[in-house]
Design a protein around this motif. Sequence first.
Motif, PDB file in Angstrom:
ATOM      1  N   ARG A 262       0.855  -1.186   0.000  1.00 32.41           N
ATOM      2  CA  ARG A 262       0.000   0.000   0.000  1.00 32.41           C
ATOM      3  C   ARG A 262       0.895   1.241   0.000  1.00 32.41           C
ATOM      4  O   ARG A 262       2.092   1.188   0.308  1.00 32.41           O
ATOM      5  CB  ARG A 262      -0.922   0.032   1.231  1.00 32.41           C
ATOM      6  CG  ARG A 262      -1.904  -1.139   1.304  1.00 32.41           C
ATOM      7  CD  ARG A 262      -2.954  -1.038   0.189  1.00 32.41           C
ATOM      8  NE  ARG A 262      -3.954  -2.100   0.283  1.00 32.41           N
ATOM      9  CZ  ARG A 262      -3.834  -3.320  -0.244  1.00 32.41           C
ATOM     10  NH1 ARG A 262      -2.729  -3.640  -0.927  1.00 32.41           N
ATOM     11  NH2 ARG A 262      -4.809  -4.200  -0.132  1.00 32.41           N
ATOM     12  N   LEU A 263       0.297   2.394  -0.350  1.00 33.65           N
ATOM     13  CA  LEU A 263       1.055   3.646  -0.403  1.00 33.65           C
ATOM     14  C   LEU A 263       1.601   3.975   0.988  1.00 33.65           C
ATOM     15  O   LEU A 263       0.907   3.876   1.984  1.00 33.65           O
ATOM     16  CB  LEU A 263       0.141   4.783  -0.897  1.00 33.65           C
ATOM     17  CG  LEU A 263       0.778   6.174  -0.989  1.00 33.65           C
ATOM     18  CD1 LEU A 263       1.888   6.183  -2.044  1.00 33.65           C
ATOM     19  CD2 LEU A 263      -0.293   7.220  -1.300  1.00 33.65           C
ATOM     20  N   ASN A 264       2.851   4.362   1.008  1.00 29.95           N
ATOM     21  CA  ASN A 264       3.530   4.725   2.259  1.00 29.95           C
ATOM     22  C   ASN A 264       3.279   6.204   2.582  1.00 29.95           C
ATOM     23  O   ASN A 264       3.675   7.101   1.813  1.00 29.95           O
ATOM     24  CB  ASN A 264       5.047   4.459   2.121  1.00 29.95           C
ATOM     25  CG  ASN A 264       5.823   5.148   3.224  1.00 29.95           C
ATOM     26  OD1 ASN A 264       6.485   6.149   2.992  1.00 29.95           O
ATOM     27  ND2 ASN A 264       5.760   4.591   4.423  1.00 29.95           N
ATOM     28  N   ILE A 265       2.580   6.488   3.715  1.00 32.65           N
ATOM     29  CA  ILE A 265       2.369   7.845   4.208  1.00 32.65           C
ATOM     30  C   ILE A 265       2.785   7.905   5.665  1.00 32.65           C
ATOM     31  O   ILE A 265       2.307   7.101   6.495  1.00 32.65           O
ATOM     32  CB  ILE A 265       0.885   8.290   4.066  1.00 32.65           C
ATOM     33  CG1 ILE A 265       0.441   8.269   2.589  1.00 32.65           C
ATOM     34  CG2 ILE A 265       0.686   9.694   4.658  1.00 32.65           C
ATOM     35  CD1 ILE A 265      -1.002   8.677   2.398  1.00 32.65           C
ATOM     36  N   CYS A 266       3.677   8.833   5.986  1.00 33.73           N
ATOM     37  CA  CYS A 266       4.170   8.985   7.358  1.00 33.73           C
ATOM     38  C   CYS A 266       3.629  10.283   7.974  1.00 33.73           C
ATOM     39  O   CYS A 266       3.237  11.213   7.246  1.00 33.73           O
ATOM     40  CB  CYS A 266       5.688   9.019   7.401  1.00 33.73           C
ATOM     41  SG  CYS A 266       6.488   7.582   6.629  1.00 33.73           S
ATOM     42  N   GLU A 267       3.617  10.329   9.264  1.00 33.49           N
ATOM     43  CA  GLU A 267       3.251  11.565   9.965  1.00 33.49           C
ATOM     44  C   GLU A 267       4.407  12.007  10.870  1.00 33.49           C
ATOM     45  O   GLU A 267       5.135  11.198  11.415  1.00 33.49           O
ATOM     46  CB  GLU A 267       1.968  11.379  10.795  1.00 33.49           C
ATOM     47  CG  GLU A 267       2.117  10.513  12.038  1.00 33.49           C
ATOM     48  CD  GLU A 267       0.848  10.486  12.881  1.00 33.49           C
ATOM     49  OE1 GLU A 267       0.986  10.595  14.115  1.00 33.49           O
ATOM     50  OE2 GLU A 267      -0.267  10.346  12.340  1.00 33.49           O
ATOM     51  N   PHE A 268       4.535  13.341  10.998  1.00 34.06           N
ATOM     52  CA  PHE A 268       5.589  13.940  11.829  1.00 34.06           C
ATOM     53  C   PHE A 268       4.962  15.010  12.729  1.00 34.06           C
ATOM     54  O   PHE A 268       3.957  15.619  12.376  1.00 34.06           O
ATOM     55  CB  PHE A 268       6.667  14.567  10.943  1.00 34.06           C
ATOM     56  CG  PHE A 268       7.373  13.566  10.057  1.00 34.06           C
ATOM     57  CD1 PHE A 268       8.536  12.949  10.501  1.00 34.06           C
ATOM     58  CD2 PHE A 268       6.865  13.265   8.801  1.00 34.06           C
ATOM     59  CE1 PHE A 268       9.194  12.038   9.676  1.00 34.06           C
ATOM     60  CE2 PHE A 268       7.516  12.359   7.974  1.00 34.06           C
ATOM     61  CZ  PHE A 268       8.688  11.737   8.413  1.00 34.06           C
TER      62      PHE A 268
END
Length: 268
Positions: A262-268
Amino acid sequence: MHFPAQIISFIAALFIMLFTGTLSDTSPVCSVIQGLPGLNGRDGRDGINGLKGDQGPPGEPGKQGIKGSNGAPGKQGPQGIPGSSGLPGQKGERGNTGASGPPGPEGKNCDCAAKSGLTDLQDRVSSMEDALKQLQLSISAKTKALLYARGATAGEKVFVTSGKELPYDESKADCQKAGGQLASPKNSEENNAILSIAQYYNLSPFLGITDIQTEGTFRYPDGKPITYLNWNLGEPNQKGEEDCVEMKLNGGWNDQGCQGKRLNICEF
């Protein structure tokens, strides 16, 4: 035996009276001879108590009696209203002066105003240092986020993607290596920010939410149970090994196996 003269006289008179009456042939004639007074009779008995008489007028007051001893003190009464303050008393005499001790060391000149200003300045510098550290951390996180091709913000969070499709474990490790974590929305604003990236790439992303720790209980990456959810109708259905969560392009969630990409989305 010796009889009193009165008794003898009485007996003699009685004898003559009887003797004369016996010898006479004619009708008896009563002669009255006064006898001697009889003896005093005995004292009579006390009569019955009579009716109670009316109360008489009050008598004259008697003399004042001797003062009796003091009785026990009574209970303390309620506190009265404070009275007005009295006049100030006279000033007392001055007390004796004690023996003088040895003189103390000479004091140093102190610029108290300068010392107070220095303390205030130190406090301000310390506060600015703390603010600077927080700013540096924020800049560092945002700098790492700029390494990705596409991003979005929601509140204080920044969501970014590398544009890659990865399995859950690899996507999670990729975000941790960059200093963040897999996107884990905690409100609708954050969910919409993640959705905008997914729709831009037209790819569904993995979220950081799983029930790997406890089956059926979905948690955030820090292990705490989720407080916001946006499941699609009928989800999660827990078919097979569906421990991970993906976001569909409508923004709804679906439980999914962790092995797919799946698409890789990170949060910071």
